[in-house]
Design an enzyme around this catalytic site. Structure first.
Site, PDB file in Angstrom:
ATOM      1  CG  ASN A   9      -1.078  -0.347   3.393  1.00 24.23           C
ATOM      2  OD1 ASN A   9      -1.373   0.806   3.061  1.00 24.23           O
ATOM      3  ND2 ASN A   9      -1.716  -1.424   2.929  1.00 24.23           N
ATOM      4  CD1 TRP A  10       0.468   4.314   8.148  1.00 26.43           C
ATOM      5  CD2 TRP A  10      -0.030   6.503   8.067  1.00 26.43           C
ATOM      6  NE1 TRP A  10       1.215   4.946   9.109  1.00 26.43           N
ATOM      7  CE2 TRP A  10       0.932   6.298   9.082  1.00 26.43           C
ATOM      8  CE3 TRP A  10      -0.477   7.795   7.835  1.00 26.43           C
ATOM      9  CZ2 TRP A  10       1.434   7.344   9.862  1.00 26.43           C
ATOM     10  CZ3 TRP A  10       0.020   8.839   8.601  1.00 26.43           C
ATOM     11  CH2 TRP A  10       0.964   8.612   9.608  1.00 26.43           C
ATOM     12  CE  LYS A  11      -4.677  -2.040   5.318  1.00 29.64           C
ATOM     13  NZ  LYS A  11      -5.487  -3.246   5.367  1.00 29.64           N
ATOM     14  CG  HIS A  93      -2.985  -4.304  -0.224  1.00 28.44           C
ATOM     15  ND1 HIS A  93      -4.254  -4.645   0.179  1.00 28.44           N
ATOM     16  CD2 HIS A  93      -2.230  -4.257   0.894  1.00 28.44           C
ATOM     17  CE1 HIS A  93      -4.269  -4.793   1.490  1.00 28.44           C
ATOM     18  NE2 HIS A  93      -3.049  -4.559   1.957  1.00 28.44           N
ATOM     19  CD  GLU A  95      -7.179  -3.561   2.298  1.00 31.92           C
ATOM     20  OE1 GLU A  95      -6.630  -2.451   2.150  1.00 31.92           O
ATOM     21  OE2 GLU A  95      -7.181  -4.175   3.382  1.00 31.92           O
ATOM     22  CD  GLU A 163      -0.179  -7.681   2.958  1.00 29.41           C
ATOM     23  OE1 GLU A 163       0.210  -7.163   4.008  1.00 29.41           O
ATOM     24  OE2 GLU A 163      -0.983  -7.132   2.191  1.00 29.41           O
ATOM     25  N   GLY A 169      -6.426  -7.365   8.565  1.00 30.22           N
ATOM     26  CA  GLY A 169      -7.387  -6.571   9.335  1.00 30.22           C
ATOM     27  C   GLY A 169      -8.371  -7.398  10.145  1.00 30.22           C
ATOM     28  CB  SER A 209      -3.667  -9.734  12.008  1.00 28.90           C
ATOM     29  OG  SER A 209      -4.926  -9.462  11.416  1.00 28.90           O
ATOM     30  N   GLY A 230      -0.543  -3.104   8.461  1.00 29.43           N
ATOM     31  CA  GLY A 230      -1.628  -2.158   8.226  1.00 29.43           C
ATOM     32  C   GLY A 230      -1.984  -1.418   9.499  1.00 29.43           C
ATOM     33  N   GLY A 231      -3.044  -1.874  10.165  1.00 31.78           N
ATOM     34  CA  GLY A 231      -3.596  -1.170  11.329  1.00 31.78           C
ATOM     35  C   GLY A 231      -2.567  -0.785  12.373  1.00 31.78           C
TER      36      GLY A 231
HETATM   37  C1  PEP Z   1      -2.159  -4.749   5.042  1.00 33.99           C
HETATM   38  O1  PEP Z   1      -3.034  -3.958   4.763  1.00 33.99           O
HETATM   39  O2  PEP Z   1      -1.255  -4.932   4.231  1.00 33.99           O
HETATM   40  C2  PEP Z   1      -2.226  -5.424   6.328  1.00 33.99           C
HETATM   41  C3  PEP Z   1      -1.383  -6.400   6.550  1.00 33.99           C
HETATM   42  O3  PEP Z   1      -3.173  -4.988   7.235  1.00 33.99           O
HETATM   43  P1  PEP Z   1      -3.290  -5.411   8.795  1.00 33.99           P
HETATM   44  O4  PEP Z   1      -1.910  -5.367   9.376  1.00 33.99           O
HETATM   45  O5  PEP Z   1      -4.192  -4.370   9.375  1.00 33.99           O
HETATM   46  O6  PEP Z   1      -3.861  -6.785   8.829  1.00 33.99           O
END
Ligand code: PEP
Length: 253
Positions: A9-11, A93, A95, A163, A169, A209, A230-231
């Site tokens: 997920n590049w957000k 999600h 967010e 999640e 994050g 994470s 994500g990251g």
């Molecule tokens: C996400 O945005 O779905 C996520 C899991 O982010 P991260 O891996 O950066 O915690």
């Protein structure tokens, strides 16, 4: 047997210059033993699809509108994502739930729209830290599943991503026992709603994470069929290491 899935997920990150990461990923995984998916910002979908070409890496959206079309400035219909090459879409999600006030009913309507456009919906659920501290994690997840999954959800068109909001994050991850408990609970809820045989077909991802350093441990947990990342999906080297860890993980049920 469920196919393992590594979803990035590049957000709200990335421009066309970022396609260099996709090029590197395709080169590193010309024939991945797991399903690999990248969900970039919508502006990059068609470019990414062209970059990937015939390679077995899929693309997805990060949200869609519940309506098929209409006067919804700034929104994107599921069929538009599909038209740009997407096969999946992330929905609900945390967010989006937090930034846009998306309630379970909205996520459910969007999931129906995704299915109508032949997209696989990755429906996200997870508790806040306050909810975990209050001992409400399983109740919260049950409520989100009941409210967000439409009756037409099936293993072939729906993936559930657990999640925990406090792990996204932040560099913090739940213990293996905590992940195992919630994933077993999700599977039990799916069984109760969709029947034992169908419930086994839904893939359950962990997200929050996930990094090269912790991926193998997370993928060894029962009922974890992959990750929503994500990251660590933004850099090909990191995402590639996570994909490799998933390829080497025990086969899911
Ligand atoms: C996400 O945005 O779905 C996520 C899991 O982010 P991260 O891996 O950066 O915690």
């Amino acid at each position: 047997m469920r196919q393992k899935l590594a979803a990035g997920n590049w957000k709200m990150h990335g421009t066309r210059a970022s396609l260099v990461e996709v090029r590197a990923l395709v080169a590193a995984h010309p024939d991945p033993a797991v399903e690999v998916l990248i969900c970039p910002p919508a502006t990059l979908l068609a470019w990414m699809d062209a970059e990937i070409g015939q390679a077995p890496i899929r693309t997805g959206g990060q949200d869609c509108h519940a309506a098929a079309s209409g006067a919804h400035t700034g929104d994107i219909a599921a069929a538009m994502l599909a038209d740009a090459g997407a096969s999946h879409v992330i929905l609900g999600h945390s967010e989006r739930r937090a930034d846009h006030g998306e309630a379970d009913a909205t996520v459910r309507a969007k999931t129906e729209a995704a299915h109508a456009a032949d997209l696989t919906a990755i429906v996200c659920v997870g508790e806040t830290l306050a909810e975990r501290d209050a001992g409400r994690t399983l109740d919260v997840v049950s409520g989100q599943l009941a409210g967000s999954l439409p009756d037409g959800a099936r293993g072939r068109n729906t993936v559930v991503a657990y999640e925990p909001v406090w792990a996204i994050g932040t560099g913090r991850t739940p213990t293996e026992a905590q992940i195992a408990e919630v994933h077993a609970h999700i599977r039990a809820e799916l069984r109760a709603r969709f029947g034992a045989a169908e419930a086994e077909r839904f893939r359950l991802l962990y997200g929050g994470s996930v990094k090269p350093a912790n991926a193998a441990g997370i993928f060894a947990i029962a009922e974890v069929d992959g990750a929503l990342v994500g990251g660590a999906s933004l850099k090909a080297a990191d995402f590639s290491a996570i994909i490799s860890a998933l390829e080497q993980a025990p086969a899911p049920g």
